[in-house]
Design a protein around this motif. Structure first.
Motif, PDB file in Angstrom:
ATOM      1  N   VAL A 231      52.314  82.835  37.964  1.00 51.48           N
ATOM      2  CA  VAL A 231      50.287  82.629  37.538  1.00 51.48           C
ATOM      3  C   VAL A 231      50.545  81.936  38.663  1.00 51.48           C
ATOM      4  O   VAL A 231      50.173  80.872  39.478  1.00 51.48           O
ATOM      5  CB  VAL A 231      50.372  81.131  36.194  1.00 51.48           C
ATOM      6  N   TRP A 232      49.272  82.053  39.040  1.00 51.94           N
ATOM      7  CA  TRP A 232      48.628  81.639  40.531  1.00 51.94           C
ATOM      8  C   TRP A 232      47.040  81.459  40.118  1.00 51.94           C
ATOM      9  O   TRP A 232      46.542  82.116  39.492  1.00 51.94           O
ATOM     10  CB  TRP A 232      48.629  82.758  41.776  1.00 51.94           C
TER      11      TRP A 232
ATOM     12  N   PRO B 230      53.214  76.844  39.255  1.00 48.08           N
ATOM     13  CA  PRO B 230      54.676  77.066  38.709  1.00 48.08           C
ATOM     14  C   PRO B 230      54.410  76.230  37.266  1.00 48.08           C
ATOM     15  O   PRO B 230      55.866  76.570  36.082  1.00 48.08           O
ATOM     16  CB  PRO B 230      55.759  76.190  39.330  1.00 48.08           C
ATOM     17  N   ASP B 231      53.677  74.766  36.955  1.00 45.77           N
ATOM     18  CA  ASP B 231      53.677  74.272  35.138  1.00 45.77           C
ATOM     19  C   ASP B 231      53.165  75.067  34.762  1.00 45.77           C
ATOM     20  O   ASP B 231      53.568  75.320  33.359  1.00 45.77           O
ATOM     21  CB  ASP B 231      52.887  73.050  35.398  1.00 45.77           C
ATOM     22  N   GLU B 232      52.616  76.545  35.045  1.00 42.91           N
ATOM     23  CA  GLU B 232      51.837  77.682  34.333  1.00 42.91           C
ATOM     24  C   GLU B 232      52.766  78.644  34.110  1.00 42.91           C
ATOM     25  O   GLU B 232      52.224  79.451  32.914  1.00 42.91           O
ATOM     26  CB  GLU B 232      50.132  77.774  34.393  1.00 42.91           C
ATOM     27  N   SER B 233      53.857  78.587  35.005  1.00 44.32           N
ATOM     28  CA  SER B 233      54.503  80.114  34.675  1.00 44.32           C
ATOM     29  C   SER B 233      55.813  80.030  33.941  1.00 44.32           C
ATOM     30  O   SER B 233      56.233  78.295  33.955  1.00 44.32           O
ATOM     31  CB  SER B 233      54.861  80.326  36.338  1.00 44.32           C
ATOM     32  N   ASP B 234      56.338  81.044  33.446  1.00 45.92           N
ATOM     33  CA  ASP B 234      57.635  81.088  32.953  1.00 45.92           C
ATOM     34  C   ASP B 234      58.499  81.791  33.842  1.00 45.92           C
ATOM     35  O   ASP B 234      58.420  83.377  33.568  1.00 45.92           O
ATOM     36  CB  ASP B 234      57.660  81.023  31.653  1.00 45.92           C
TER      37      ASP B 234
ATOM     38  N   ILE C 179      55.292  83.491  45.438  1.00 47.00           N
ATOM     39  CA  ILE C 179      56.044  82.364  45.100  1.00 47.00           C
ATOM     40  C   ILE C 179      56.745  81.592  46.044  1.00 47.00           C
ATOM     41  O   ILE C 179      57.206  82.427  46.690  1.00 47.00           O
ATOM     42  CB  ILE C 179      56.931  82.549  43.687  1.00 47.00           C
ATOM     43  N   PRO C 180      56.395  80.360  45.996  1.00 46.92           N
ATOM     44  CA  PRO C 180      57.200  79.835  47.000  1.00 46.92           C
ATOM     45  C   PRO C 180      58.448  79.759  47.529  1.00 46.92           C
ATOM     46  O   PRO C 180      59.482  80.272  46.733  1.00 46.92           O
ATOM     47  CB  PRO C 180      56.844  78.425  47.132  1.00 46.92           C
ATOM     48  N   GLY C 181      58.858  80.104  48.989  1.00 44.67           N
ATOM     49  CA  GLY C 181      60.199  80.061  49.265  1.00 44.67           C
ATOM     50  C   GLY C 181      60.880  81.456  49.228  1.00 44.67           C
ATOM     51  O   GLY C 181      61.938  81.814  49.121  1.00 44.67           O
ATOM     52  N   LYS C 182      60.034  82.809  48.284  1.00 45.60           N
ATOM     53  CA  LYS C 182      60.668  84.197  48.320  1.00 45.60           C
ATOM     54  C   LYS C 182      60.450  84.649  49.463  1.00 45.60           C
ATOM     55  O   LYS C 182      59.686  84.688  50.068  1.00 45.60           O
ATOM     56  CB  LYS C 182      59.277  84.347  47.165  1.00 45.60           C
ATOM     57  N   ARG C 183      61.648  85.480  49.590  1.00 39.23           N
ATOM     58  CA  ARG C 183      61.719  86.082  50.851  1.00 39.23           C
ATOM     59  C   ARG C 183      61.021  87.582  50.956  1.00 39.23           C
ATOM     60  O   ARG C 183      60.913  88.147  49.905  1.00 39.23           O
ATOM     61  CB  ARG C 183      63.814  86.784  50.931  1.00 39.23           C
ATOM     62  N   THR C 184      60.268  87.697  52.177  1.00 42.96           N
ATOM     63  CA  THR C 184      59.459  89.031  51.860  1.00 42.96           C
ATOM     64  C   THR C 184      59.781  89.601  52.603  1.00 42.96           C
ATOM     65  O   THR C 184      60.559  90.159  53.543  1.00 42.96           O
ATOM     66  CB  THR C 184      57.674  88.402  52.874  1.00 42.96           C
TER      67      THR C 184
ATOM     68  N   PRO D 216      47.919  86.138  35.821  1.00 41.68           N
ATOM     69  CA  PRO D 216      48.908  85.727  35.926  1.00 41.68           C
ATOM     70  C   PRO D 216      49.776  87.383  36.088  1.00 41.68           C
ATOM     71  O   PRO D 216      49.241  88.158  36.053  1.00 41.68           O
ATOM     72  CB  PRO D 216      49.120  86.624  34.854  1.00 41.68           C
ATOM     73  N   LEU D 217      51.027  87.471  36.692  1.00 34.34           N
ATOM     74  CA  LEU D 217      51.466  88.485  36.985  1.00 34.34           C
ATOM     75  C   LEU D 217      52.881  88.591  35.910  1.00 34.34           C
ATOM     76  O   LEU D 217      53.578  87.540  35.598  1.00 34.34           O
ATOM     77  CB  LEU D 217      52.063  88.872  38.332  1.00 34.34           C
TER      78      LEU D 217
END
Length: 130
Positions: free
Chosen positions: A30-31, A19-23, A122-127, A89-90
């Motif tokens: 970013v993973w 999360p700190d690398e992502s916007d 991303i954590p919490g994303k509904r699949t 990154p995506l």
């Protein structure tokens, strides 16, 4: 953890959202992923190159080819392992990576080793399954 074994070479992968690398507002996700390669074969192998097939959640594909991994072409002795961490990154909040390594035996024979498919979510994303 995702795993695949080819010709006695076991590859396991674990992915982590950064999360700190992502916007999220700018569409940058970013993973990091940590790969462990274990040589369960009877002879040493050298990792020569890598190939990645990366698909984002919209189905857009990116292919990455290159020599070695993280600037190295490690030799992995029988019973030993090699571990490295890299990133991806995506522009979407999820995707899938899969790939292969080209390895070389001491004899000079080359062979392909599967990297298991693994998800980037991303954590919490509904699949949603299609």
């Amino acid at each position: 953890m995702y795993r695949a074994t080819t010709a006695g070479i076991e590859v396991s992968v674990e992915a982590f959202f950064l999360p700190d690398e992502s916007d999220l507002e700018e569409g940058r996700f970013v993973w990091a992923y940590q790969v462990t390669i274990v040589n369960n074969s009877p002879e040493p192998v050298r990792l020569l190159s890598r190939y990645w097939h990366i698909t984002d959640e919209l189905g857009r594909v990116q292919e990455v080819r290159g020599e070695g991994v993280v600037g190295e072409k490690p030799v992995i002795e029988p019973g030993d392992s090699f571990q490295y961490t890299s990133g991806c990154p995506l522009s979407t909040p999820s995707g899938i990576m899969v790939g292969r390594y080209t390895m070389e035996k001491e004899s000079g024979d080359q062979f392909e080793v599967d990297i298991p498919a693994f998800s980037l979510d991303i954590p919490g994303k509904r699949t949603v399954l299609n």
